[in-house]
Write a protein that holds these residues in place. Structure first.
Motif, PDB file in Angstrom:
ATOM      1  N   UNK A   1       0.989  -1.248   0.023  1.00 26.07           N
ATOM      2  CA  UNK A   1      -0.046   0.052   0.122  1.00 26.07           C
ATOM      3  C   UNK A   1       0.682   1.253   0.022  1.00 26.07           C
ATOM      4  N   UNK A   2       0.401   2.567  -0.386  1.00 25.20           N
ATOM      5  CA  UNK A   2       1.075   3.682  -0.193  1.00 25.20           C
ATOM      6  C   UNK A   2       1.485   4.077   0.928  1.00 25.20           C
ATOM      7  N   UNK A   3       2.186   4.673   1.288  1.00 20.20           N
ATOM      8  CA  UNK A   3       2.612   5.145   2.747  1.00 20.20           C
ATOM      9  C   UNK A   3       1.375   5.873   3.158  1.00 20.20           C
ATOM     10  N   UNK A   4       1.026   6.938   2.354  1.00 14.90           N
ATOM     11  CA  UNK A   4       0.037   7.817   2.816  1.00 14.90           C
ATOM     12  C   UNK A   4      -1.204   7.096   3.267  1.00 14.90           C
ATOM     13  N   UNK A   5      -1.503   5.991   2.450  1.00 13.91           N
ATOM     14  CA  UNK A   5      -2.747   5.319   2.907  1.00 13.91           C
ATOM     15  C   UNK A   5      -2.535   4.690   3.873  1.00 13.91           C
ATOM     16  N   UNK A   6      -1.421   4.052   4.316  1.00 16.87           N
ATOM     17  CA  UNK A   6      -1.110   3.283   5.628  1.00 16.87           C
ATOM     18  C   UNK A   6      -1.230   4.156   6.656  1.00 16.87           C
ATOM     19  N   UNK A   7      -0.426   5.340   6.682  1.00 12.86           N
ATOM     20  CA  UNK A   7      -0.601   6.220   7.966  1.00 12.86           C
ATOM     21  C   UNK A   7      -2.042   7.051   7.997  1.00 12.86           C
ATOM     22  N   UNK A   8      -2.720   7.311   7.171  1.00 10.24           N
ATOM     23  CA  UNK A   8      -4.016   7.647   7.295  1.00 10.24           C
ATOM     24  C   UNK A   8      -4.952   6.709   7.884  1.00 10.24           C
TER      25      UNK A   8
ATOM     26  N   UNK B   1       1.146 -18.363  14.037  1.00  7.76           N
ATOM     27  CA  UNK B   1       2.289 -17.706  14.510  1.00  7.76           C
ATOM     28  C   UNK B   1       3.127 -17.034  13.095  1.00  7.76           C
ATOM     29  N   UNK B   2       3.369 -17.908  12.190  1.00  3.54           N
ATOM     30  CA  UNK B   2       4.169 -17.728  10.987  1.00  3.54           C
ATOM     31  C   UNK B   2       3.524 -16.369  10.215  1.00  3.54           C
ATOM     32  N   UNK B   3       2.299 -16.100  10.414  1.00  3.42           N
ATOM     33  CA  UNK B   3       1.741 -14.926   9.724  1.00  3.42           C
ATOM     34  C   UNK B   3       2.217 -13.572  10.427  1.00  3.42           C
ATOM     35  N   UNK B   4       2.794 -13.588  11.255  1.00  2.54           N
ATOM     36  CA  UNK B   4       3.518 -12.578  12.189  1.00  2.54           C
ATOM     37  C   UNK B   4       4.785 -12.175  11.434  1.00  2.54           C
ATOM     38  N   UNK B   5       5.291 -13.279  10.535  1.00  2.37           N
ATOM     39  CA  UNK B   5       6.583 -12.957   9.905  1.00  2.37           C
ATOM     40  C   UNK B   5       6.834 -11.633   9.178  1.00  2.37           C
ATOM     41  N   UNK B   6       5.875 -11.095   8.507  1.00  2.00           N
ATOM     42  CA  UNK B   6       6.232  -9.813   7.667  1.00  2.00           C
ATOM     43  C   UNK B   6       6.501  -8.755   8.556  1.00  2.00           C
ATOM     44  N   UNK B   7       5.480  -8.765   9.901  1.00  3.79           N
ATOM     45  CA  UNK B   7       5.852  -7.570  10.648  1.00  3.79           C
ATOM     46  C   UNK B   7       6.917  -7.482  11.252  1.00  3.79           C
TER      47      UNK B   7
ATOM     48  N   UNK C   1       6.696   1.884  14.859  1.00  2.00           N
ATOM     49  CA  UNK C   1       6.852   1.429  13.676  1.00  2.00           C
ATOM     50  C   UNK C   1       6.274  -0.013  13.333  1.00  2.00           C
ATOM     51  N   UNK C   2       6.101  -0.722  14.151  1.00  2.85           N
ATOM     52  CA  UNK C   2       5.325  -1.963  14.072  1.00  2.85           C
ATOM     53  C   UNK C   2       3.775  -1.872  13.830  1.00  2.85           C
ATOM     54  N   UNK C   3       3.541  -0.584  14.426  1.00  6.17           N
ATOM     55  CA  UNK C   3       1.837  -0.385  14.178  1.00  6.17           C
ATOM     56  C   UNK C   3       1.824   0.039  12.768  1.00  6.17           C
ATOM     57  N   UNK C   4       2.517   0.749  12.147  1.00  4.38           N
ATOM     58  CA  UNK C   4       2.411   1.186  10.698  1.00  4.38           C
ATOM     59  C   UNK C   4       2.544  -0.187   9.763  1.00  4.38           C
ATOM     60  N   UNK C   5       3.575  -1.103  10.163  1.00  5.43           N
ATOM     61  CA  UNK C   5       3.978  -2.282   9.297  1.00  5.43           C
ATOM     62  C   UNK C   5       2.516  -3.195   9.390  1.00  5.43           C
ATOM     63  N   UNK C   6       1.891  -3.214  10.667  1.00  2.39           N
ATOM     64  CA  UNK C   6       0.830  -4.025  10.781  1.00  2.39           C
ATOM     65  C   UNK C   6      -0.424  -3.605  10.023  1.00  2.39           C
ATOM     66  N   UNK C   7      -0.546  -2.035   9.877  1.00  4.04           N
ATOM     67  CA  UNK C   7      -1.452  -1.774   9.237  1.00  4.04           C
ATOM     68  C   UNK C   7      -1.521  -1.924   7.698  1.00  4.04           C
ATOM     69  N   UNK C   8      -0.205  -2.029   7.268  1.00  8.96           N
ATOM     70  CA  UNK C   8      -0.037  -2.240   5.721  1.00  8.96           C
ATOM     71  C   UNK C   8      -0.363  -3.756   5.495  1.00  8.96           C
TER      72      UNK C   8
ATOM     73  N   UNK D   1      -2.534  -5.733   6.965  1.00 10.57           N
ATOM     74  CA  UNK D   1      -3.942  -6.187   7.420  1.00 10.57           C
ATOM     75  C   UNK D   1      -3.865  -6.975   8.670  1.00 10.57           C
ATOM     76  N   UNK D   2      -3.072  -6.364   9.788  1.00 10.48           N
ATOM     77  CA  UNK D   2      -3.091  -6.861  11.237  1.00 10.48           C
ATOM     78  C   UNK D   2      -3.540  -5.925  11.917  1.00 10.48           C
ATOM     79  N   UNK D   3      -4.194  -6.294  13.093  1.00 11.79           N
ATOM     80  CA  UNK D   3      -4.800  -5.319  14.076  1.00 11.79           C
ATOM     81  C   UNK D   3      -3.652  -5.148  15.083  1.00 11.79           C
ATOM     82  N   UNK D   4      -3.293  -3.953  15.569  1.00  5.73           N
ATOM     83  CA  UNK D   4      -2.202  -3.649  16.601  1.00  5.73           C
ATOM     84  C   UNK D   4      -2.705  -2.675  17.415  1.00  5.73           C
ATOM     85  N   UNK D   5      -2.408  -3.200  18.713  1.00  5.29           N
ATOM     86  CA  UNK D   5      -2.580  -1.948  19.917  1.00  5.29           C
ATOM     87  C   UNK D   5      -1.456  -1.960  20.906  1.00  5.29           C
TER      88      UNK D   5
END
Length: 226
Positions: free
Chosen positions: A38-45, A58-64, A179-186, A188-192
């Motif tokens: 996704x574009x950075x603008x879309x992720x941060x917005x 567990x393996x789905x956390x790999x890209x994060x 940083x992880x919160x933005x990567x998670x958004x990219x 499609x992971x929920x992060x808090x």
């Protein structure tokens, strides 16, 4: 942490190698190869703290972790300290903060191995870490299928270069979690992020060093509810 003190570089630096945890086995993670980002603008917005989580493996956390915490290059600097290049900032490029991961419904604890891109299963007494995990779960009332990320600083190693190093550990954990919160958004992971640190409980993870808990977060699959 000493009040009213600035961080200072020590006159005499005695290098320490990175902590080696007592591990049982390793979970190899798939390497990130997707180029359709996704574009950075879309992720941060669209980024927001999310409090509903769907089940993921567990393996789905790999890209994060591949994007936020893997070691891209390591070297020894003029002070004899091992420094690393990663995608997040770190005091002196030392990267003394490890990510400890545990699913809420399980009593297994992993540390992310930044050089091998693996989750290493820790050989520890899980009593105190699991009690701390329960406190984290009560704060956000998240499902058992979500994962806790616990940011742990090897304070002895950071202290070998800096005076009042705890200030740096707290700043670095915040930068890493952000940083992880933005990567998670990219991806499609929920992060808090959570407010609990687990400062003293962290020392139960190893008797080799003075470990300091410097933050927590919860991650899981993205749901339609926000």
């Amino acid at each position: 942490m000493t009040k009213n003190k600035e961080v200072e570089i020590r006159d005499n630096v005695t290098p320490l190698e990175a902590i080696k945890y007592n591990i049982i086995s390793r979970v190899k993670l798939p390497y990130f190869t997707d180029t359709t980002l996704k574009s950075f603008t879309k992720v941060i917005e669209s980024r927001q703290s999310r409090r509903t989580f769907s089940n993921i493996e567990l393996e789905q956390l790999s890209p994060l972790f591949y994007q936020s915490s893997r070691t891209k290059k390591s070297m020894v600097n003029e002070l004899g300290l091992t420094i690393e290049k990663r995608n997040t900032p770190s005091a002196g490029a030392m990267h003394t903060i490890d990510c400890i991961i545990s699913k809420f419904e399980l009593d297994t604890w992993y540390v992310y191995n930044s050089r091998c891109h693996t989750f290493d299963l820790l050989n520890i007494d899980t009593t105190i870490p699991s009690q701390f995990k329960l406190k984290c779960k009560k704060i956000i009332d998240c499902p058992n299928s979500a994962y806790l990320i616990w940011y742990i600083c090897d304070l002895d190693r950071l202290n070998c270069k800096y005076k009042n190093a705890e200030f740096l550990a707290l700043r670095e954990s915040g930068a890493l979690a952000s940083t992880q919160s933005l990567i998670a958004e990219n991806f499609d992971l929920a992060f808090c992020m959570l407010g609990l640190m687990g400062r003293k409980q962290a020392n139960t993870l190893s008797n080799q060093r003075n470990l300091l808990g410097v933050g927590t977060a919860v991650v899981g699959g993205l749901t339609d509810s926000k």
